[in-house]
Design an enzyme around this catalytic site. Structure first.
Site, PDB file in Angstrom:
ATOM      1  N   ASP A 273      -9.089  -4.077   5.163  1.00 41.01           N
ATOM      2  CA  ASP A 273      -7.974  -3.211   5.664  1.00 41.01           C
ATOM      3  C   ASP A 273      -8.515  -3.541   6.896  1.00 41.01           C
ATOM      4  OD1 ASP A 273      -6.362  -1.351   5.341  1.00 41.01           O
ATOM      5  OD2 ASP A 273      -7.094   0.641   5.747  1.00 41.01           O
TER       6      ASP A 273
ATOM      7  N   ASN B  44     -11.379   6.641   1.213  1.00 37.56           N
ATOM      8  CA  ASN B  44     -10.281   7.396   1.999  1.00 37.56           C
ATOM      9  C   ASN B  44      -8.968   7.326   1.212  1.00 37.56           C
ATOM     10  OD1 ASN B  44     -12.615   4.875   3.310  1.00 37.56           O
ATOM     11  ND2 ASN B  44     -11.919   6.729   4.774  1.00 37.56           N
TER      12      ASN B  44
ATOM     13  N   GLU C 202       1.053  -1.142  -0.024  1.00 35.90           N
ATOM     14  CA  GLU C 202       0.205  -0.035   0.092  1.00 35.90           C
ATOM     15  C   GLU C 202       0.915   1.383   0.154  1.00 35.90           C
ATOM     16  OE1 GLU C 202      -4.186   1.794   2.413  1.00 35.90           O
ATOM     17  OE2 GLU C 202      -2.885   0.133   3.074  1.00 35.90           O
TER      18      GLU C 202
ATOM     19  N   HIS D  70     -15.347   3.481   8.490  1.00 38.10           N
ATOM     20  CA  HIS D  70     -14.378   4.148   7.077  1.00 38.10           C
ATOM     21  C   HIS D  70     -15.358   5.316   6.351  1.00 38.10           C
ATOM     22  CE1 HIS D  70     -11.053   1.713   8.842  1.00 38.10           C
ATOM     23  NE2 HIS D  70     -10.402   2.513   7.777  1.00 38.10           N
TER      24      HIS D  70
ATOM     25  N   HIS E  74      -4.770   6.695  -1.816  1.00 37.83           N
ATOM     26  CA  HIS E  74      -3.594   7.972  -0.767  1.00 37.83           C
ATOM     27  C   HIS E  74      -3.051   9.281  -1.577  1.00 37.83           C
ATOM     28  CE1 HIS E  74      -3.399   5.915   3.101  1.00 37.83           C
ATOM     29  NE2 HIS E  74      -3.930   4.630   2.133  1.00 37.83           N
TER      30      HIS E  74
ATOM     31  N   ASP F 104     -17.529  -1.260   7.111  1.00 40.73           N
ATOM     32  CA  ASP F 104     -17.313  -1.095   8.308  1.00 40.73           C
ATOM     33  C   ASP F 104     -18.012  -0.514   8.994  1.00 40.73           C
ATOM     34  OD1 ASP F 104     -15.511   0.939   8.217  1.00 40.73           O
ATOM     35  OD2 ASP F 104     -13.762  -0.219   9.640  1.00 40.73           O
TER      36      ASP F 104
ATOM     37  N   ARG G 114     -17.349  21.052  -8.407  1.00 42.33           N
ATOM     38  CA  ARG G 114     -16.580  21.979  -9.047  1.00 42.33           C
ATOM     39  C   ARG G 114     -15.028  21.073  -9.822  1.00 42.33           C
ATOM     40  NH1 ARG G 114     -19.293  25.692  -7.028  1.00 42.33           N
ATOM     41  NH2 ARG G 114     -20.945  26.883  -8.099  1.00 42.33           N
TER      42      ARG G 114
ATOM     43  N   HIS H 290      -9.127   1.503  -1.308  1.00 48.98           N
ATOM     44  CA  HIS H 290     -10.135   2.187  -0.467  1.00 48.98           C
ATOM     45  C   HIS H 290     -10.903   3.364  -0.976  1.00 48.98           C
ATOM     46  CE1 HIS H 290      -7.167   3.744   1.451  1.00 48.98           C
ATOM     47  NE2 HIS H 290      -6.654   3.054   1.969  1.00 48.98           N
TER      48      HIS H 290
ATOM     49  N   HIS I 220       0.008   5.654   7.873  1.00 45.18           N
ATOM     50  CA  HIS I 220       1.520   5.210   7.471  1.00 45.18           C
ATOM     51  C   HIS I 220       2.044   6.378   7.236  1.00 45.18           C
ATOM     52  CE1 HIS I 220       0.540   2.618   3.501  1.00 45.18           C
ATOM     53  NE2 HIS I 220      -0.587   2.673   4.336  1.00 45.18           N
TER      54      HIS I 220
END
Length: 380
Positions: free
Chosen positions: A273, A218, A128, A250, A194, A247, A226, A215, A140
């Site tokens: 995750d 998230n 990831e 999230h 991410h 879950d 816009r 995901h 992270h």
């Protein structure tokens, strides 16, 4: 090992193409036949399920740990404990997920997980990080993030011995599109996640070969009418399979419902995750080198309060899809089995069809897992 024939009758079987009503014949650890209940009386053990659902073993392609162990620990025994914990609860195929680490630690972790892949316990390895945006780092360590580097990617491939299945990349980073192209040409799935990417940059990543959204919602630039960002681009592109952590922490059910409405169940891959705390309860744990506190089943970083990972096992996401979003049982099951398996090119798993391994779940009326078969044998 010699397996005695087993026939499950009176079943509603979720197959890749629909629902088979009848029986499933298992021989030698594989599915030998899908037949009507009116067929000739089979030999061996016969069990009447009374109309219960039979689903393929679920496939979690984004999971970092469970039962007190984490894949980034590079501990084969601990990783195997995580695999067996999930298998006993209905997840019969898993891809071991890693988080951002130093180059040296990443290679060591990949090599350790490759051993479990060689043994057939893991279906692959997923990285990831570390090629993700600092501003969207989530759980992270931002100090371990770096720009995409094809030489480092090549080192992962060498350590993984053909088992690296997927990587997440923020496509706005320098060198990201080149890395996505390198991954695609190497048979590794590139996922967009991410990220602060614009709508246009996210589409460039897909054009370069990215086929998964990590995901959705998230750790992504949010959706705006816009400034639609990556969410609209990934949901709207039929080339992309969209991961969804269902879950109810999230992603709000209202937003999760939009994912199914926009992408259709055939493009939604339910994932967990999940982290090491899964199956253990509240307390303090670690994810990589970061401290995580779990309270009421909700995992957050101690330092920042950011949502870390989930603490569910994949069958819970299937139930949430059906009970909370009104998704049909067959569609929810496929989103947790054949859809993620196809997205990562995992052959022979997540599907109930003749010749496939007999990895099966029997689901109770409330969709809880009543029984798990792995290679035709009951898992206790």
């Amino acid at each position: 090992m010699v397996h005695d024939p087993v026939t499950l009758t009176g079943a509603r079987v979720v197959t890749p193409d629909g629902v088979h009503r009848g029986r499933v014949r298992i021989e030698g650890g594989r599915i030998a036949a899908l037949e009507p209940d009116s067929a000739d009386t089979p030999s061996g053990e016969v069990r009447d399920l009374g109309g219960a659902w039979v689903a393929p073993g679920l496939v979690d392609v984004h999971v970092h740990g469970g039962a007190g162990h984490a894949f980034p620990d590079a501990d084969p025994e601990g990783a195997l404990a995580t695999v067996r914990f999930n298998r006993s609860r209905g997840v019969t195929s898993m891809v071991g997920g890693l988080v951002a680490a130093t180059p040296e630690d990443t290679v060591r972790q990949v090599a350790a997980l490759a051993e479990l892949c060689d043994a057939g316990e893991l279906a692959g390895i997923y990285l990831e990080g570390p090629f993700i945006a600092r501003s969207r780092c989530g759980a992270h360590d931002p100090d371990l993030l770096r720009d995409p580097d094809t030489a480092e990617f090549d080192a992962w491939l060498k350590a993984g011995r053909g088992h690296v299945r997927m990587i997440t990349v923020a496509p706005e980073l320098p060198g990201a599109l080149d890395l996505i192209r390198a991954a695609a040409s190497s048979g590794v799935v590139a996922a967009v996640g991410h990220t602060e990417a614009s709508y246009e940059t996210a589409l460039e990543a897909v054009d370069a070969g990215a086929t998964v959204a990590t995901h959705i919602y998230n750790a992504m630039r949010p959706l705006g009418h816009r400034d639609p960002g990556p969410i609209a681009a990934l949901l709207g592109d039929e080339r992309v399979t969209v991961e969804l952590i269902l879950d109810n922490v999230h992603v709000h059910p209202g937003a999760a419902g939009l994912v199914f409405a926009a992408a259709g169940a055939e493009r939604v891959a339910l994932v967990t995750d999940a982290m090491s705390a899964t199956g253990l309860g509240d307390g303090e744990y670690t994810l990589g080198d970061l401290r995580v506190r779990v309270s009421g089943g909700e995992a957050r970083l101690v330092e920042t309060g950011a949502i870390a990972s989930s603490t569910i096992v994949l069958p819970r996401a299937v139930r949430n899809a059906v009970e909370g979003l009104g998704v049909g049982v067959p569609e929810a099951v496929r989103s947790a089995s054949s859809v993620p398996a196809a997205a990562l090119g995992l052959a022979g798993v997540g599907r109930v069809e003749v010749g496939a391994p007999a990895d099966l779940l029997v689901l109770a009326d409330d969709l809880s897992v009543a029984e798990v078969l792995y290679r035709g044998e009951r898992v206790e």
